[in-house]
Design an enzyme around this catalytic site. Structure first.
Site, PDB file in Angstrom:
ATOM      1  N   HIS A  92       0.820  -1.221   0.000  1.00 52.13           N
ATOM      2  CA  HIS A  92       0.000   0.000   0.000  1.00 52.13           C
ATOM      3  C   HIS A  92       0.850   1.266   0.000  1.00 52.13           C
ATOM      4  CE1 HIS A  92      -4.134  -1.489   0.239  1.00 52.13           C
ATOM      5  NE2 HIS A  92      -3.700  -2.441   1.033  1.00 52.13           N
TER       6      HIS A  92
ATOM      7  N   SER B  85      -2.940 -10.541  -7.658  1.00 48.00           N
ATOM      8  CA  SER B  85      -2.968  -9.699  -8.846  1.00 48.00           C
ATOM      9  C   SER B  85      -3.565 -10.388 -10.067  1.00 48.00           C
ATOM     10  CB  SER B  85      -1.548  -9.197  -9.173  1.00 48.00           C
ATOM     11  OG  SER B  85      -1.561  -8.211 -10.157  1.00 48.00           O
TER      12      SER B  85
ATOM     13  N   ASP C 184       1.616  -3.885  -9.617  1.00 46.20           N
ATOM     14  CA  ASP C 184       1.222  -5.178 -10.180  1.00 46.20           C
ATOM     15  C   ASP C 184       1.636  -5.293 -11.642  1.00 46.20           C
ATOM     16  OD1 ASP C 184       0.063  -5.408  -7.723  1.00 46.20           O
ATOM     17  OD2 ASP C 184      -1.991  -5.159  -8.422  1.00 46.20           O
TER      18      ASP C 184
ATOM     19  N   ASN D 162     -13.353  -8.591  -3.721  1.00 46.72           N
ATOM     20  CA  ASN D 162     -13.073  -7.901  -4.976  1.00 46.72           C
ATOM     21  C   ASN D 162     -12.896  -6.422  -4.657  1.00 46.72           C
ATOM     22  OD1 ASN D 162     -13.202  -6.559  -7.466  1.00 46.72           O
ATOM     23  ND2 ASN D 162     -14.529  -8.145  -8.348  1.00 46.72           N
TER      24      ASN D 162
END
Length: 602
Positions: A170, A274, A319, A362
């Protein structure tokens, strides 16, 4: 008595006796038969090097995920005289049959090159796809492609891996470095271009769960994509972003090109590995390749990161960057603004285990992820306002640190000084920044965070600066032969911060973390956005099997696995190669067709 000259590939080996060649030939034939009995299938494909304009890395060996099982035929430019052989019974020197010698020479050449990883830039190679659970069923994907698209054969394939982040969670969207590695699990896209319509036809190998989609390329819009985070919209994000990258003249040249796409993969969904970013990246890559666009890998990573924002996910680009730029056997430190990748070797006596917590989320279907992004942005702007900077320009914490000229420790001190621990209301933030709510919505918030009533700026900013500091220390240890215990301690500290300051863990995930620590892990942490998903664990290589068994007994044996095999829920993984593209033999001369450009490369 006489000898015979025959043309065979050049091989730098000592002359073999006839008896020895026969013995080795039999051994190889038997070994090949055993391999064939133990594999799922063998299909012929050709990998083309950078000289042909389609391969990611021309001189690296073909990864085992890709099925190739036709005899290699390297071009030979020199002849070698076959040594005369001696009859084992009479002692007389006799000629060797031409066909036998040529076949044996080619076999030896293929075997030696496969062992050494040495391949020409353009050649066919022998690789067999095994049946381990990590493999993606490409043969089934090809069959599915033919069934859905009028018996057409795929023209090319694109593979994009998933990833785990070892540390630096993060912080990418705040402008700080991250430290991920690609994993063996991947997304694979089979593709073919059409020149009669500008339409994307999309199908998934798991057609029972995912419906087929047909979409006019010109009708793909950000508004329609953001309304539903379904799998096809993730893919269409990549198609739209790829088209926006190319210029008007290139668009005009490909205005009548459409695509058939078939997708499969084995990255667990909503697990922090990912899968969604890999899908978007694969779509963008497959589209650009089909349009014949030549693009740098760093550019591809940046394009793919922008693509995913159409679905409503405000990620930072980690990612996509590791998926495209990963190197087998390495983890990478990825920096942003500008994007840069530096590879690091990991300790040789360790192994990484990925384990699912069985809690899934999600991130595009809720606002939790985007709320964290907004909280970091507001923290940067509030501190900038306190320091007298132009706060509207301070949208990421890394930019604030650079503007202030402070160290990580000094930024941590600024957080304690200028941000209170209690949550901020929207009204309070507006008063500090001297703006109306409408202005704040426009300048700092995202569409799905405008209704958030409380922001925890102190906790989020504190995590970011401390995590950035831990990431730098992790890289230093990797460069200077740090111990696994030291690296593991940093991973543990990272997870504690994600749980307590960033508040993105989950009770099931916390229980899994505790079991991993009891199992003897050097370090473990959640990976990905959080709120469930997976943990990544560093263990000793020698104790990896015992560790996996311990976690299976203590965690998975006591839970419902929703029909999934336990081996799919916990597995060892290796640092994998980044995104690759492969052309099938039938596509070698496709560029000669006036209406279709040559395939692009990276």
């Amino acid at each position: 008595m006489f000898s015979t000259r025959v043309r065979i590939p050049t091989i730098n080996v000592e002359p073999y006796s006839y008896a020895r060649r026969v013995t080795e030939g039999k051994k190889k034939i038997n070994a090949k038969r055993r391999r064939r009995r133990s594999v799922e299938f063998a299909v012929r494909y050709r990998r083309v090097g950078n000289g042909g304009g389609v391969c990611a890395r021309a001189l690296s060996p073909v990864p085992l995920w890709f099925p190739v099982a036709h005899s290699a035929r390297p071009t030979c430019t020199r002849a070698e005289r076959l040594p005369p052989t001696q009859d084992a019974g009479t002692g007389h020197r006799t000629p060797t049959p031409t066909t036998t010698a040529l076949a044996r020479g080619k076999k030896r050449l293929r075997w030696r090159r496969a062992r050494s990883g040495e391949f020409h830039a353009k050649m066919e190679v022998d690789y067999i796809w095994g049946t381990s659970s990590n493999n993606v069923p490409v043969q089934k994907l090809e069959q599915h492609f033919r069934e859905k698209f009028q018996s057409c054969q795929p023209e090319y394939y694109v593979k994009v891996p998933g990833r785990v982040n070892l540390i630096g969670e993060h912080v990418d969207y705040c402008g700080y470095s991250v430290f991920p590695m690609a994993i063996d699990q991947c997304i694979v896209v089979a593709a073919k271009r059409t020149n009669d319509r500008q339409t994307v036809r999309l199908t998934n190998l798991n057609s029972d769960r995912y419906e087929n989609v047909s979409q006019n390329i010109a009708d793909i819009s950000a508004d329609s994509l953001g309304k539903s985070p379904c799998w096809s919209n993730y893919f269409l994000c990549g198609v739209k972003g790829a088209r926006e990258y190319i210029n008007e003249s290139q668009l005009k040249a490909v205005e009548n090109i459409g695509f058939f796409f078939a997708v499969t993969g084995n990255i667990p969904e909503s697990s922090g590995l990912s899968s969604s970013s890999a899908l978007v990246t694969a779509a963008a890559m497959a589209t650009l390749v089909g349009y014949g666009v030549q693009i740098d890998r760093l550019q591809l990573a940046e394009i793919s990161a922008k693509c995913e924002r159409y679905i409503g996910t405000a990620g930072g680009g980690m990612d996509q960057a590791i998926a495209v730029n990963a190197k087998q056997g390495y983890a990478a430190r990825i920096s942003f603004h500008p994007l840069a990748v530096k590879q690091y070797r990991l300790p040789s006596n360790t192994k990484f285990i990925v384990a699912q917590s069985l809690a899934v989320k999600n991130k595009a279907a809720s606002n939790d992820f985007n709320t964290r992004v907004v909280e970091c942005r507001l923290a940067s702007q509030v501190i900038a306002k306190r320091l007298g900077f132009d706060w509207k320009q301070m949208t990421v914490l890394a930019a604030l640190q650079k503007r202030s000229g402070s160290s990580h420790d000094q930024m941590i001190e600024l957080v304690h000084r200028h941000l209170h621990v209690d949550g901020y209301t929207k009204k309070e933030v507006c008063e500090i920044l001297s703006v109306s709510e409408d202005e704040l919505n426009k300048l700092s918030l995202t569409p799905n965070t405008m209704n958030v009533t409380e922001f925890f700026l102190h906790q989020r900013a504190l995590h970011v600066f401390e995590e950035a500091k831990r990431t730098e220390r992790f890289c230093e240890l990797c460069e200077n032969s740090g111990t696994a215990s030291e690296l593991g301690r940093l991973m543990n500290d990272s997870h504690s911060s994600l749980r307590d300051l960033y508040q993105c863990s989950h009770p099931d995930l916390e229980q899994l973390i505790e079991i991993c620590k009891r199992g003897g892990a050097y370090g473990c942490k959640l990976t990905g956005a959080g709120w469930g998903g997976c943990v990544v664990v560093m263990v000793s290589s020698e104790g990896a099997d015992d560790f996996v068994k311990f976690v299976k007994d203590e965690f998975y044996a006591k839970r419902t696995t929703c029909g999934k095999s336990v081996d799919q829920l916990i597995f060892a993984t290796n640092p994998s190669e980044g995104a690759c593209m492969y052309a099938t033999p039938s596509s070698d001369h496709i560029g000669e067709t006036p209406n279709l450009p040559a395939l692009g490369h990276f």
